[in-house]
Design a protein around this motif. Structure first.
Motif, PDB file in Angstrom:
ATOM      1  N   ARG A 283       4.705  -0.447   2.038  1.00 24.57           N
ATOM      2  CA  ARG A 283       4.659  -0.402   3.543  1.00 24.57           C
ATOM      3  C   ARG A 283       5.713  -0.956   4.053  1.00 24.57           C
ATOM      4  O   ARG A 283       6.472  -0.411   4.937  1.00 24.57           O
ATOM      5  CB  ARG A 283       3.166  -0.451   3.705  1.00 24.57           C
ATOM      6  N   LEU A 284       5.859  -2.146   3.812  1.00 26.09           N
ATOM      7  CA  LEU A 284       6.875  -3.110   4.599  1.00 26.09           C
ATOM      8  C   LEU A 284       8.328  -2.560   4.227  1.00 26.09           C
ATOM      9  O   LEU A 284       9.260  -2.511   5.203  1.00 26.09           O
ATOM     10  CB  LEU A 284       6.729  -4.442   4.210  1.00 26.09           C
ATOM     11  N   GLU A 285       8.500  -1.992   3.013  1.00 26.37           N
ATOM     12  CA  GLU A 285       9.820  -1.834   2.685  1.00 26.37           C
ATOM     13  C   GLU A 285      10.153  -0.516   3.301  1.00 26.37           C
ATOM     14  O   GLU A 285      11.361  -0.083   3.554  1.00 26.37           O
ATOM     15  CB  GLU A 285      10.100  -1.361   1.124  1.00 26.37           C
ATOM     16  N   ARG A 286       9.378   0.302   3.701  1.00 31.39           N
ATOM     17  CA  ARG A 286       9.495   1.541   4.601  1.00 31.39           C
ATOM     18  C   ARG A 286       9.650   1.225   6.229  1.00 31.39           C
ATOM     19  O   ARG A 286       9.626   2.235   6.881  1.00 31.39           O
ATOM     20  CB  ARG A 286       8.486   2.697   3.960  1.00 31.39           C
ATOM     21  N   GLY A 287       9.215  -0.068   6.412  1.00 34.38           N
ATOM     22  CA  GLY A 287       9.422  -0.292   8.016  1.00 34.38           C
ATOM     23  C   GLY A 287       8.085   0.126   8.622  1.00 34.38           C
ATOM     24  O   GLY A 287       8.219   0.364   9.839  1.00 34.38           O
ATOM     25  N   ILE A 288       6.779   0.280   8.015  1.00 31.36           N
ATOM     26  CA  ILE A 288       5.839   0.895   8.650  1.00 31.36           C
ATOM     27  C   ILE A 288       4.965  -0.259   8.871  1.00 31.36           C
ATOM     28  O   ILE A 288       4.358  -1.034   8.092  1.00 31.36           O
ATOM     29  CB  ILE A 288       5.185   2.073   7.707  1.00 31.36           C
ATOM     30  N   THR A 289       4.447  -0.175  10.371  1.00 32.73           N
ATOM     31  CA  THR A 289       3.493  -1.174  10.660  1.00 32.73           C
ATOM     32  C   THR A 289       2.110  -0.814  10.555  1.00 32.73           C
ATOM     33  O   THR A 289       1.870   0.381  10.843  1.00 32.73           O
ATOM     34  CB  THR A 289       3.750  -1.940  12.004  1.00 32.73           C
ATOM     35  N   LEU A 290       1.140  -1.678  10.441  1.00 31.38           N
ATOM     36  CA  LEU A 290      -0.499  -1.414  10.469  1.00 31.38           C
ATOM     37  C   LEU A 290      -0.630  -0.717  11.605  1.00 31.38           C
ATOM     38  O   LEU A 290      -1.270   0.102  11.682  1.00 31.38           O
ATOM     39  CB  LEU A 290      -1.068  -2.347   9.859  1.00 31.38           C
ATOM     40  N   GLU A 291      -0.010  -1.271  12.876  1.00 33.40           N
ATOM     41  CA  GLU A 291      -0.310  -0.929  14.184  1.00 33.40           C
ATOM     42  C   GLU A 291       0.040   0.580  14.314  1.00 33.40           C
ATOM     43  O   GLU A 291      -0.594   1.366  14.894  1.00 33.40           O
ATOM     44  CB  GLU A 291       0.425  -1.820  15.215  1.00 33.40           C
ATOM     45  N   ALA A 292       1.423   0.979  13.791  1.00 38.36           N
ATOM     46  CA  ALA A 292       1.754   2.289  13.778  1.00 38.36           C
ATOM     47  C   ALA A 292       0.850   3.346  13.144  1.00 38.36           C
ATOM     48  O   ALA A 292       0.391   4.502  13.524  1.00 38.36           O
ATOM     49  CB  ALA A 292       3.223   2.490  13.232  1.00 38.36           C
ATOM     50  N   ILE A 293       0.272   2.762  11.896  1.00 40.42           N
ATOM     51  CA  ILE A 293      -0.747   3.585  10.885  1.00 40.42           C
ATOM     52  C   ILE A 293      -2.134   3.691  11.890  1.00 40.42           C
ATOM     53  O   ILE A 293      -2.418   4.945  11.963  1.00 40.42           O
ATOM     54  CB  ILE A 293      -0.995   3.277   9.648  1.00 40.42           C
TER      55      ILE A 293
END
Length: 97
Positions: free
Chosen positions: A21-31
């Motif tokens: 997830r982090l490598e794709r720049g996706i935050t838990l907040e966005a999800i």
């Protein structure tokens, strides 16, 4: 794509999904915003702490939504969940197929 498998082993999240997830720049907040699943529940999924999920069909639905949000294999993540439910230790290292 060159993958440092040691990064995923050190990750300690289920199947290395946190690093994925982090490598794709996706935050838990966005999800959380997109899926309406709490950050706390998403953290539990990442850690493989499925006892913190609400139970029943919600678990598989949340896991599917999380996998979809990070472009990860739903089948692999659900297999780890089902293995955990059976008492088997889920794998910490992901496959790249």
């Amino acid at each position: 794509m060159v993958v440092d498998c040691n990064t995923y082993v050190r990750d300690k999240s289920i199947l290395g999904v946190r690093t994925w997830r982090l490598e794709r720049g996706i935050t838990l907040e966005a999800i959380s915003e997109a899926t309406k699943i709490s950050v706390r529940t998403l953290e539990a999924i990442e850690k493989g702490d499925f006892k913190r999920l609400p139970g029943g069909i919600y678990n598989t639905n949340y896991i599917r939504q999380y996998a979809h949000a990070i472009d990860f294999s739903e089948a692999e993540l659900l297999a780890a969940y089902h293995a955990s439910c059976r008492g088997d230790a889920p794998a910490l290292v992901m496959s790249y197929s």
